[in-house]
Design a protein around this motif. Structure first.
Motif: not given
Length: 65
Positions: A15-22, A24-35, A58-63
């Motif tokens: 129901t929240t963006l934070a729950d969705l990120l969890k 979908q296994n997006y973790t860490g402080d280095t992601i950017a989000t927009a709705i 959801i944008v995450a840096p690529v190694q």
């Protein structure tokens, strides 16, 4: 509910963006989000409610190089 994540339709019970990120296994402080094209700061994700068919980027840096 249906949501579109980075152009791909997904079904979620979150129901929240934070729950969705969890979910979908997006973790860490280095992601950017927009709705629906509007940036959502990390501090606002817990309170940001999802709506049916919303578009989430959801944008995450690529190694590597």
């Amino acid at each position: 509910m249906n949501v579109v994540i980075n152009g791909e339709t997904k079904i979620t019970n979150s129901t929240t963006l934070a729950d969705l990120l969890k979910e979908q296994n997006y973790t860490g402080d280095t992601i950017a989000t927009a709705i629906n094209g509007v940036f959502v700061a990390k501090t606002d994700r817990e309170q940001t409610l999802l709506t049916d068919n919303c578009s989430i980027e959801i944008v995450a840096p690529v190694q590597g190089g």
